[in-house]
Motif scaffolding. Structure first.
Motif, PDB file in Angstrom:
ATOM      1  N   THR A 172      13.050   2.763   4.198  1.00 53.83           N
ATOM      2  CA  THR A 172      12.127   3.463   5.088  1.00 53.83           C
ATOM      3  C   THR A 172      12.776   4.669   5.747  1.00 53.83           C
ATOM      4  OG1 THR A 172      10.990   1.379   5.541  1.00 53.83           O
ATOM      5  CG2 THR A 172      10.546   3.183   7.042  1.00 53.83           C
ATOM      6  N   THR A 173      14.060   4.601   6.029  1.00 55.98           N
ATOM      7  CA  THR A 173      14.711   5.659   6.811  1.00 55.98           C
ATOM      8  C   THR A 173      15.741   6.465   6.035  1.00 55.98           C
ATOM      9  OG1 THR A 173      16.493   4.216   7.627  1.00 55.98           O
ATOM     10  CG2 THR A 173      14.429   4.230   8.868  1.00 55.98           C
ATOM     11  N   GLN A 174      16.408   5.866   5.057  1.00 57.42           N
ATOM     12  CA  GLN A 174      17.553   6.519   4.424  1.00 57.42           C
ATOM     13  C   GLN A 174      17.276   7.028   3.012  1.00 57.42           C
ATOM     14  OE1 GLN A 174      20.349   6.936   6.425  1.00 57.42           O
ATOM     15  NE2 GLN A 174      18.919   6.056   7.885  1.00 57.42           N
ATOM     16  N   PHE A 175      16.186   6.581   2.395  1.00 52.93           N
ATOM     17  CA  PHE A 175      15.918   6.944   1.009  1.00 52.93           C
ATOM     18  C   PHE A 175      14.599   7.700   0.885  1.00 52.93           C
ATOM     19  CE2 PHE A 175      19.088   3.708   0.481  1.00 52.93           C
ATOM     20  CZ  PHE A 175      19.758   4.047  -0.684  1.00 52.93           C
ATOM     21  N   ARG A 176      14.539   8.504  -0.163  1.00 55.27           N
ATOM     22  CA  ARG A 176      13.265   9.146  -0.482  1.00 55.27           C
ATOM     23  C   ARG A 176      12.245   8.075  -0.857  1.00 55.27           C
ATOM     24  NH1 ARG A 176      16.196  13.086  -4.807  1.00 55.27           N
ATOM     25  NH2 ARG A 176      17.432  14.317  -3.322  1.00 55.27           N
ATOM     26  N   ARG A 177      11.007   8.444  -0.728  1.00 58.56           N
ATOM     27  CA  ARG A 177       9.943   7.502  -1.072  1.00 58.56           C
ATOM     28  C   ARG A 177       9.956   7.232  -2.573  1.00 58.56           C
ATOM     29  NH1 ARG A 177       3.616   8.206   0.779  1.00 58.56           N
ATOM     30  NH2 ARG A 177       2.841   6.194   0.031  1.00 58.56           N
ATOM     31  N   MET A 178       9.914   5.971  -2.925  1.00 61.80           N
ATOM     32  CA  MET A 178       9.934   5.595  -4.334  1.00 61.80           C
ATOM     33  C   MET A 178       8.567   5.819  -4.973  1.00 61.80           C
ATOM     34  SD  MET A 178      12.187   2.123  -4.122  1.00 61.80           S
ATOM     35  CE  MET A 178      11.674   1.771  -2.456  1.00 61.80           C
ATOM     36  N   VAL A 179       8.603   6.075  -6.267  1.00 63.80           N
ATOM     37  CA  VAL A 179       7.342   6.200  -7.002  1.00 63.80           C
ATOM     38  C   VAL A 179       6.687   4.823  -7.044  1.00 63.80           C
ATOM     39  CG1 VAL A 179       6.254   6.805  -9.184  1.00 63.80           C
ATOM     40  CG2 VAL A 179       8.296   8.042  -8.416  1.00 63.80           C
ATOM     41  N   PRO A 180       5.477   4.672  -6.512  1.00 60.97           N
ATOM     42  CA  PRO A 180       4.816   3.358  -6.532  1.00 60.97           C
ATOM     43  C   PRO A 180       4.621   2.850  -7.955  1.00 60.97           C
ATOM     44  CG  PRO A 180       3.695   4.858  -5.040  1.00 60.97           C
ATOM     45  CD  PRO A 180       4.658   5.681  -5.831  1.00 60.97           C
ATOM     46  N   GLN A 181       4.953   1.593  -8.184  1.00 58.41           N
ATOM     47  CA  GLN A 181       4.814   1.005  -9.509  1.00 58.41           C
ATOM     48  C   GLN A 181       4.120  -0.347  -9.407  1.00 58.41           C
ATOM     49  OE1 GLN A 181       8.834   0.830 -11.014  1.00 58.41           O
ATOM     50  NE2 GLN A 181       8.700   2.852 -11.918  1.00 58.41           N
ATOM     51  N   LYS A 182       3.411  -0.701 -10.473  1.00 60.80           N
ATOM     52  CA  LYS A 182       2.759  -2.009 -10.557  1.00 60.80           C
ATOM     53  C   LYS A 182       3.762  -3.047 -11.053  1.00 60.80           C
ATOM     54  CE  LYS A 182      -1.889  -1.676  -9.848  1.00 60.80           C
ATOM     55  NZ  LYS A 182      -2.764  -2.668  -9.200  1.00 60.80           N
ATOM     56  N   ALA A 183       3.560  -4.286 -10.648  1.00 59.11           N
ATOM     57  CA  ALA A 183       4.343  -5.415 -11.165  1.00 59.11           C
ATOM     58  C   ALA A 183       3.514  -6.670 -10.991  1.00 59.11           C
ATOM     59  CB  ALA A 183       5.667  -5.537 -10.422  1.00 59.11           C
ATOM     60  N   GLN A 184       3.433  -7.454 -12.043  1.00 58.85           N
ATOM     61  CA  GLN A 184       2.618  -8.670 -11.991  1.00 58.85           C
ATOM     62  C   GLN A 184       3.362  -9.817 -11.331  1.00 58.85           C
ATOM     63  OE1 GLN A 184       0.908  -9.673 -15.746  1.00 58.85           O
ATOM     64  NE2 GLN A 184      -0.091 -11.528 -15.025  1.00 58.85           N
ATOM     65  N   VAL A 195      -3.448  -9.086 -11.854  1.00 56.29           N
ATOM     66  CA  VAL A 195      -3.780 -10.103 -12.848  1.00 56.29           C
ATOM     67  C   VAL A 195      -3.987  -9.413 -14.196  1.00 56.29           C
ATOM     68  CG1 VAL A 195      -5.394 -11.919 -13.513  1.00 56.29           C
ATOM     69  CG2 VAL A 195      -4.833 -11.575 -11.097  1.00 56.29           C
ATOM     70  N   GLU A 196      -3.335  -9.922 -15.219  1.00 60.26           N
ATOM     71  CA  GLU A 196      -3.404  -9.366 -16.578  1.00 60.26           C
ATOM     72  C   GLU A 196      -2.934  -7.907 -16.610  1.00 60.26           C
ATOM     73  OE1 GLU A 196      -7.400  -9.898 -17.825  1.00 60.26           O
ATOM     74  OE2 GLU A 196      -7.236 -12.070 -18.003  1.00 60.26           O
ATOM     75  N   PHE A 197      -2.064  -7.539 -15.664  1.00 57.90           N
ATOM     76  CA  PHE A 197      -1.567  -6.157 -15.635  1.00 57.90           C
ATOM     77  C   PHE A 197      -0.797  -5.801 -16.898  1.00 57.90           C
ATOM     78  CE2 PHE A 197       2.513  -3.956 -14.807  1.00 57.90           C
ATOM     79  CZ  PHE A 197       2.034  -2.663 -14.754  1.00 57.90           C
ATOM     80  N   LEU A 198       0.054  -6.716 -17.372  1.00 55.18           N
ATOM     81  CA  LEU A 198       0.892  -6.418 -18.530  1.00 55.18           C
ATOM     82  C   LEU A 198       0.064  -6.154 -19.778  1.00 55.18           C
ATOM     83  CD1 LEU A 198       3.775  -9.013 -18.033  1.00 55.18           C
ATOM     84  CD2 LEU A 198       3.713  -6.609 -17.369  1.00 55.18           C
ATOM     85  N   LYS A 252       0.826  -1.204   0.000  1.00 55.47           N
ATOM     86  CA  LYS A 252       0.000   0.000   0.000  1.00 55.47           C
ATOM     87  C   LYS A 252       0.865   1.261   0.000  1.00 55.47           C
ATOM     88  CE  LYS A 252      -3.490   2.405   2.787  1.00 55.47           C
ATOM     89  NZ  LYS A 252      -4.232   2.391   4.071  1.00 55.47           N
ATOM     90  N   TYR A 253       1.984   1.219   0.722  1.00 58.67           N
ATOM     91  CA  TYR A 253       2.817   2.411   0.884  1.00 58.67           C
ATOM     92  C   TYR A 253       3.800   2.587  -0.273  1.00 58.67           C
ATOM     93  CZ  TYR A 253       5.512   6.003   3.336  1.00 58.67           C
ATOM     94  OH  TYR A 253       6.127   7.181   3.692  1.00 58.67           O
ATOM     95  N   TYR A 254       4.419   1.480  -0.707  1.00 62.85           N
ATOM     96  CA  TYR A 254       5.479   1.564  -1.717  1.00 62.85           C
ATOM     97  C   TYR A 254       5.053   1.078  -3.104  1.00 62.85           C
ATOM     98  CZ  TYR A 254       8.855   2.512   1.994  1.00 62.85           C
ATOM     99  OH  TYR A 254       9.541   3.073   3.023  1.00 62.85           O
ATOM    100  N   GLY A 255       3.900   0.425  -3.198  1.00 60.82           N
ATOM    101  CA  GLY A 255       3.462  -0.095  -4.483  1.00 60.82           C
ATOM    102  C   GLY A 255       3.758  -1.578  -4.636  1.00 60.82           C
ATOM    103  N   GLU A 256       3.153  -2.161  -5.661  1.00 61.39           N
ATOM    104  CA  GLU A 256       3.235  -3.619  -5.854  1.00 61.39           C
ATOM    105  C   GLU A 256       4.637  -4.095  -6.212  1.00 61.39           C
ATOM    106  OE1 GLU A 256      -0.908  -2.415  -6.048  1.00 61.39           O
ATOM    107  OE2 GLU A 256       0.927  -1.664  -7.036  1.00 61.39           O
ATOM    108  N   LYS A 257       5.394  -3.271  -6.902  1.00 64.86           N
ATOM    109  CA  LYS A 257       6.724  -3.699  -7.348  1.00 64.86           C
ATOM    110  C   LYS A 257       7.650  -3.940  -6.160  1.00 64.86           C
ATOM    111  CE  LYS A 257       9.631  -2.827 -11.274  1.00 64.86           C
ATOM    112  NZ  LYS A 257       9.831  -1.964 -12.440  1.00 64.86           N
ATOM    113  N   ILE A 258       7.630  -3.042  -5.195  1.00 60.52           N
ATOM    114  CA  ILE A 258       8.432  -3.213  -3.983  1.00 60.52           C
ATOM    115  C   ILE A 258       7.839  -4.318  -3.120  1.00 60.52           C
ATOM    116  CG2 ILE A 258       9.306  -2.069  -1.921  1.00 60.52           C
ATOM    117  CD1 ILE A 258      10.490  -1.052  -4.541  1.00 60.52           C
ATOM    118  N   GLY A 259       6.501  -4.359  -3.058  1.00 57.27           N
ATOM    119  CA  GLY A 259       5.846  -5.373  -2.228  1.00 57.27           C
ATOM    120  C   GLY A 259       6.170  -6.784  -2.678  1.00 57.27           C
ATOM    121  N   ILE A 260       6.180  -7.016  -3.998  1.00 55.40           N
ATOM    122  CA  ILE A 260       6.417  -8.385  -4.473  1.00 55.40           C
ATOM    123  C   ILE A 260       7.871  -8.791  -4.280  1.00 55.40           C
ATOM    124  CG2 ILE A 260       7.011  -7.987  -6.904  1.00 55.40           C
ATOM    125  CD1 ILE A 260       4.911 -10.243  -7.501  1.00 55.40           C
TER     126      ILE A 260
END
Length: 862
Positions: free
Chosen positions: A659-671, A362-365, A241-249
């Motif tokens: 979380t502490t040392q870097f700027r927030r990444m642009v949230p991105q989708k990833a299947q 699902v079917e994101f690409l 939710k915070y960083y996007g699916e690409k970081i989450g996966i």
């Protein structure tokens, strides 16, 4: 142009000065024109015009901008960007973003491990579970069909930032020769803007007291990134939710890989302990250390002239260590790891399918992924789409693509050949320095203790491993930049294509770079050496290396330990220490300059940028480790345990870092995890072959088994058991000193003056035999046994892998039900219901119309 506003002294505010419009993105630039030489003023004015044109274009696209001067540096300006509701809806439809239709109404079943997972999970009162929804691609015309309770929260901050970044990447700033120039990335590369990033929602170590602030960064640090959470499961839904699916996966995959390593580490530790506890019963090691056996065996020199004869007993300590790793447990563990890697990949596919559904990828690409701005800018050619039969703009034709691919492939091959050249250089170093150690170590006075643990082979192996590691790191740093340049020239169409192409190039390079020395030790060193009277020479000059009498397995273990350990230490220095020091210096300088209240956007600006490739290098690091754990695990059963310890730290280090040392990444989708999945599948297939060959050709297990069943038969009529006595003498052939050539005749120390024969590791006929120095029949028996073992082991493991792959479906039954339910709802809510409403309206209209006597239609009550 953007409106100007002074900082309102609210350091944690996430809104414009009016307190109503949320900051979705921040652009940063510096006005250098006032302080630079007059010759550069025209340059900076040109930059300013581009920036003004770009910001005007953003405003035309519906974005709202507010500029604020920096608190710490007067020439720095922060442009805050807000996307209104109408803009979000418009671009959500353009980007085919999936949004909630209605809450998930399928019943969830408790798994058998729910109680155990609950013990290691984050407290649900602290991080509340995310509500599950059925989703569909957003359509502005059917706004009422979507689950909208509050317009301010319908688009979460990650989605808002993603939409704004999409607009920023396509905002125009200049037109030259009828070619539009656009994109925030180009402006960043040219220095017109210094940074562009979404805001963190709070400080990581303090909870914000601002209204409507979710404090998700604070929660992630406290419940995820903090070292005390090392044994807790990750709050993946909040990470996504915070960083996007690409970081989450990525973190989902890393966590799953780490959990699966627990089983491999336990079995590997058990095999290691088995070898350690049974090493005292190792008959062939006892014979090496026995003064009456190994102490009386004089070995032939392993190099020309500079080397001398040596006593087999000096390898006593290395033979004891070898007993730990070269035991029956090694065979069991190699077979187990061949099955383990299949289980890991198959269960990950199921887990990945669950995440695809839960995270709406699902079917994101096919549905959501957009063309890269860099590709879109080069679309100056028109072709006919085979599917739609309509014209579409492309950046290059099929012929142009072939030319680009040929050039890129040639460049990659050149760099791979460069690595191979460096490996050859290391081999030459090993051959050269072995002469020095062979001549130096035995001649040093009072070095019995040193010689006991440091043989010429061991000294050569350790020094060569360290130099190899240093060269690997240097080539890595150079090739990373080269691989990015090659991929940029290749110009892939989408971001997924770009990352997959770069992944393949980087992994091919890293594969050769990291594993080539291990392949050399495992499968080439000591295999083509000839015999003392007729040695084989490398490049016609250097005599080929030989293994210890116990084989090269211990050297392979040493190489793996140094590379894995050195790589882990080096990566942690790069990932943790350097960003921390940079941020510490930045904070100290800022504190020295000013004691003013610093706003949220300026705090984030002084954090480190994440880079264009995000966590690409983290994937690369873990997949290289995966290769070490699987490809050469037969030589080092503790590799999974070391990988497990490293990964438990790696999860928290990566979490702490972003979380502490870097700027927030642009949230991105990833299947999914992209090209890393087929790469790991390829490693898994290759691992079966490499481990079978290590056991057959690198370890001494097959020759020992052949000896055990063929030459250690107890006398007939006795009750004795099979034994390994005499094995060392059986594996060492005899060579007559008088048969040395002048080129390779060694220096004869006084203690060896009366020596007539020496021994060497091989199966050849002794001098005086009619086929002297030719391979004996026993040699061919051993070769046949080794080849049979490889074939049998490979077929058994591949058969088991096939059965496992067939019986474990890639998508679980529960996930399939959810996907079918969602498709049914989409069909019902977005397609069938509007049709029914239209038919009903048409029916009501027909009831109100009658046909007149003249044949015309008129209202019924006219």
């Amino acid at each position: 142009m953007p409106q100007w506003a002074e900082f309102n002294l609210k350091p944690d505010s996430l809104y414009f000065n009016d307190g109503q419009r949320r900051i979705d993105f921040v652009l940063v630039y510096e006005d250098e024109s006032k302080k630079e030489h007059h010759k550069k003023k025209s340059f900076y004015k040109k930059q300013m015009r581009k920036r003004q044109a770009y910001e005007s274009n953003l405003i035309k696209r519906g974005l709202q901008l507010e500029a604020t001067r920096s608190v710490l540096d007067e020439k720095r300006t922060f442009v805050k960007v807000h996307a209104p509701w109408e803009v979000l809806c418009t671009y959500a439809e353009i980007m085919h973003i999936k949004l909630p239709l209605q809450p998930n109404d399928l019943k969830t079943r408790e798994s058998a491990f729910s109680c155990i997972r609950r013990f290691f999970s984050v407290d649900e009162n602290v991080i509340k579970p995310e509500q599950e929804f059925f989703t569909a691609p957003f359509e502005n015309d059917r706004l009422s069909d979507f689950y909208i309770q509050d317009k301010d929260t319908f688009f979460n901050p990650a989605t808002r930032s993603r939409i704004v970044h999409f607009i920023l990447c396509r905002g125009e700033y200049a037109v030259r020769d009828n070619v539009k120039k656009f994109g925030i990335n180009k402006l960043l590369d040219s220095g017109i803007y210094k940074a562009a990033f979404p805001l963190h929602d709070s400080r990581f170590n303090y909870q914000s007291e601002e209204p409507y602030c979710p404090n998700e960064r604070y929660l992630l640090y406290r419940e995820w990134a903090h070292p005390r959470n090392i044994f807790k499961l990750q709050p993946l839904d909040l990470v996504r939710k915070y960083y996007g699916e690409k970081i989450g996966i990525y973190f989902a995959w890393l966590g799953f890989y780490t959990q699966m390593l627990v089983l491999a580490a336990v079995v590997g530790l058990g095999c290691f302990l088995y070898g350690y506890l049974t090493k005292d019963n190792c008959t062939w090691s006892q014979e090496v250390c026995d003064s009456n056996i190994g102490g009386n065996i004089i070995m032939c020199p392993q190099c020309d002239q500079e080397c001398t004869y040596w006593n087999l007993a000096i390898t006593c300590e290395s033979s004891k260590k070898l007993c730990i790793f070269d035991s029956f447990g090694t065979l069991v563990f190699a077979v187990f790891m061949g099955i383990w890697v299949t289980l890991f990949l198959e269960f990950w596919k199921r887990r990945q399918a669950e995440l695809e559904y839960e995270w709406d990828t699902v079917e994101f690409l096919e549905q959501e992924e957009q063309v890269r701005p860099e590709y879109e800018a080069r679309c100056d050619r028109v072709v006919i789409n085979e599917i739609t039969q309509q014209e579409e703009h492309v950046a290059y034709t099929a012929c142009g693509k072939c030319v680009r691919m040929t050039l890129c492939t040639s460049a990659v091959l050149f760099w791979i050949l460069l690595i191979i050249a460096s490996v050859i250089g290391i081999i030459v170093y090993r051959l050269s320095v072995f002469l020095v150690f062979s001549a130096t170590l035995p001649s040093i006075n009072g070095t019995e203790a040193i010689q006991k643990y440091l043989t010429p082979q061991a000294a050569t192996s350790v020094s060569a491993s360290v130099i190899s590691f240093i060269i690997i790191m240097i080539l890595n740093m150079i090739y990373e930049k080269v691989a990015i340049m090659i991929t940029d020239f290749e110009l892939p169409r989408t971001q997924t294509d770009y990352e997959n192409s770069l992944t393949t190039k980087m992994f091919l390079f890293q594969f050769v770079n990291y594993y080539s020395s291990c392949f050399y030790i495992a499968f080439f060193k000591g295999k083509f050496v000839g015999y003392p009277g007729d040695p084989v020479y490398w490049l016609g000059t250097y005599r080929n290396e030989e293994c210890d009498p116990g084989g090269c397995l211990l050297e392979l273990t040493t190489q793996l330990t140094i590379i894995m350990g050195g790589k882990a230490i080096w990566n942690n220095i790069q990932e943790v220490l350097l960003p921390w020091l940079k941020n510490l210096i930045g904070r100290c300088c800022a504190a020295a300059r000013s004691e003013k209240v610093i706003p949220r956007w300026e705090q984030d600006y002084h954090l480190q940028p994440i880079g264009k490739l995000g966590l690409f290098y983290e994937y690369l690091e873990m997949v290289i480790q995966f290769g070490f754990v699987t490809l050469f695990v037969a030589s080092f059963p503790l590799a999974p345990l070391l990988a497990l310890i490293n990964n438990m730290l790696e999860i928290r280090v990566d979490a702490w870092k972003i979380t502490t040392q870097f700027r927030r990444m642009v949230p991105q989708k990833a299947q999914d995890i992209g090209a890393w999945q087929p790469i790991m599948q390829g490693i898994a297939i290759l691992a079966v072959v490499t481990n079978a060959m290590i056991i057959a050709f690198t370890s001494d297990m097959i020759p020992r088994l052949v000896y055990y069943w063929s030459f250690s038969i107890p006398p007939y009529g006795t009750h004795s058991t099979y034994t390994m006595k005499g094995y060392i003498n059986n594996t060492l052939s005899v060579f007559a000193i008088s048969d040395f050539r002048n080129k390779s005749k060694p220096i004869a120390f006084p203690m060896f003056a009366n020596l007539t024969t020496c021994r060497y590791r091989d199966f050849r006929y002794p001098p005086g035999h009619e086929h002297q120095y030719e391979h004996s029949i026993y040699y061919w028996h051993v070769i046949a046994a080794k080849l049979s073992f490889i074939i049998v082991m490979e077929h058994i493991i591949y058969f088991v892998k096939f059965i496992i792959s067939y019986t474990i479906p890639d998508v679980s039954k529960k996930t399939k039900s959810k996907i079918k339910r969602e498709k049914y709802l989409i069909q019902t809510l977005l397609h069938e219901n509007p049709l029914k409403a239209m038919k009903k309206n048409m029916g009501s209209i027909a009831d109100k119309i009658i046909k007149g006597a003249d044949g015309t239609f008129r209202p019924k009550y006219d």
